[in-house]
Structures are given as C-alpha cells and as structure tokens.
Design a protein around this motif. Structure first.
Motif, PDB file in Angstrom:
ATOM      1  N   ALA A  52      85.374  76.541  32.171  1.00  0.00           N
ATOM      2  CA  ALA A  52      86.119  76.800  33.407  1.00  0.00           C
ATOM      3  C   ALA A  52      86.680  75.506  33.980  1.00  0.00           C
ATOM      4  N   ASP A  53      85.884  74.441  33.976  1.00  0.00           N
ATOM      5  CA  ASP A  53      86.361  73.145  34.475  1.00  0.00           C
ATOM      6  C   ASP A  53      87.546  72.641  33.652  1.00  0.00           C
ATOM      7  N   ALA A  54      87.453  72.755  32.331  1.00  0.00           N
ATOM      8  CA  ALA A  54      88.542  72.305  31.460  1.00  0.00           C
ATOM      9  C   ALA A  54      89.802  73.140  31.696  1.00  0.00           C
ATOM     10  N   ALA A  55      89.630  74.438  31.911  1.00  0.00           N
ATOM     11  CA  ALA A  55      90.786  75.303  32.190  1.00  0.00           C
ATOM     12  C   ALA A  55      91.437  74.929  33.517  1.00  0.00           C
ATOM     13  N   ALA A  70      97.788  66.144  26.259  1.00  0.00           N
ATOM     14  CA  ALA A  70      97.154  66.539  24.997  1.00  0.00           C
ATOM     15  C   ALA A  70      95.638  66.574  25.146  1.00  0.00           C
ATOM     16  N   ASP A  71      95.078  65.605  25.880  1.00  0.00           N
ATOM     17  CA  ASP A  71      93.630  65.575  26.095  1.00  0.00           C
ATOM     18  C   ASP A  71      93.154  66.827  26.835  1.00  0.00           C
ATOM     19  N   ALA A  72      93.903  67.243  27.852  1.00  0.00           N
ATOM     20  CA  ALA A  72      93.513  68.429  28.620  1.00  0.00           C
ATOM     21  C   ALA A  72      93.583  69.678  27.759  1.00  0.00           C
ATOM     22  N   VAL A  73      94.600  69.773  26.921  1.00  0.00           N
ATOM     23  CA  VAL A  73      94.745  70.938  26.047  1.00  0.00           C
ATOM     24  C   VAL A  73      93.601  70.992  25.040  1.00  0.00           C
ATOM     25  N   VAL A  74      93.312  69.865  24.409  1.00  0.00           N
ATOM     26  CA  VAL A  74      92.240  69.811  23.410  1.00  0.00           C
ATOM     27  C   VAL A  74      90.887  70.082  24.059  1.00  0.00           C
ATOM     28  N   ASP A  75      90.633  69.479  25.217  1.00  0.00           N
ATOM     29  CA  ASP A  75      89.377  69.732  25.928  1.00  0.00           C
ATOM     30  C   ASP A  75      89.217  71.216  26.254  1.00  0.00           C
ATOM     31  N   CYS A  76      90.279  71.829  26.732  1.00  0.00           N
ATOM     32  CA  CYS A  76      90.240  73.244  27.097  1.00  0.00           C
ATOM     33  C   CYS A  76      89.935  74.105  25.868  1.00  0.00           C
ATOM     34  N   GLU A  77      90.612  73.842  24.771  1.00  0.00           N
ATOM     35  CA  GLU A  77      90.387  74.617  23.554  1.00  0.00           C
ATOM     36  C   GLU A  77      88.970  74.420  23.020  1.00  0.00           C
ATOM     37  N   TYR A  78      88.489  73.177  23.017  1.00  0.00           N
ATOM     38  CA  TYR A  78      87.131  72.907  22.530  1.00  0.00           C
ATOM     39  C   TYR A  78      86.092  73.620  23.385  1.00  0.00           C
TER      40      TYR A  78
END
Length: 109
Positions: A52-55, A70-78
């Motif tokens: 939820a935090d990453a989203a 890119a970091d936010a996208v990768v963090d969210c997906e992971y």
C-alpha cells in the motif's frame, strides 16, 4: 483502488504469483516453514502495508510529475508480488478465509 468481488478472484491473483514469480513463492514458503501462524500473519500484514505504501508513492509521483519514477514503479510491482506471495502462503496455512476478507466490505486498499 482494488475491490474484491469474489473469493475466486483472490485465489486467481495469489495463485497467479506462483506462475509469475515461482522463486519468490518458493522462498516465502521456505521461510514460512520455520514460522508459526502468528508470525506468518505478521509477515502478511507487513507485506500488505508495504504494498500500500509503495502504491501511494507511485500514485503521488504520477499526480505530481505526470509519471512515476522507475524506482517507484519497480518498488510497487515488487511489493505487490511480495504481498501476493505471502497471501498465497497464508491461504495455504489456512490463515485467510473468504469470511475474513469480505468482512472488510470489499475494500483492500
């Protein structure tokens, strides 16, 4: 926002992670073998909070800058995959039930 409409959809998401990232699921299963029910539930809760935090970070960046880094996208997906893997393991240990999930009025985050 993710809305739950049926338990079959939840099962599809959690079992889909086994196909998308089998090594992550295997790692989580090995870790869970050493944990009791309360510890597994705690890991699941942490994974959901982190997802939820990453989203939220991704959504904030998209709103502020028009696109997420890119970091936010990768963090969210992971973190989404990690939460799905812990959800699968929790279901395998019978910690997740349809009654529990639908008691949230269908709102996950």
């Amino acid at each position: 926002m993710f809305q739950l409409t049926s338990f079959e959809e939840i099962a599809g998401v959690t079992h889909g992670i086994e196909v998308l990232n089998p090594s992550l699921v295997a790692r989580i299963r090995r870790a869970a073998d050493q944990l009791n029910r309360h510890e597994i539930a705690a890991h699941l809760a942490d994974a959901i909070i982190e997802a939820a935090d990453a989203a939220h970070v991704r959504s904030f960046e998209e709103a502020q800058f028009g696109e997420a880094s890119a970091d936010a996208v990768v963090d969210c997906e992971y973190h989404d995959e990690l939460a799905a893997a812990w959800s699968l393991v929790a279901a395998e240990h019978q910690l997740v039930s349809p009654d529990l999930l639908f008691g949230l009025d269908g709102l996950v985050h």
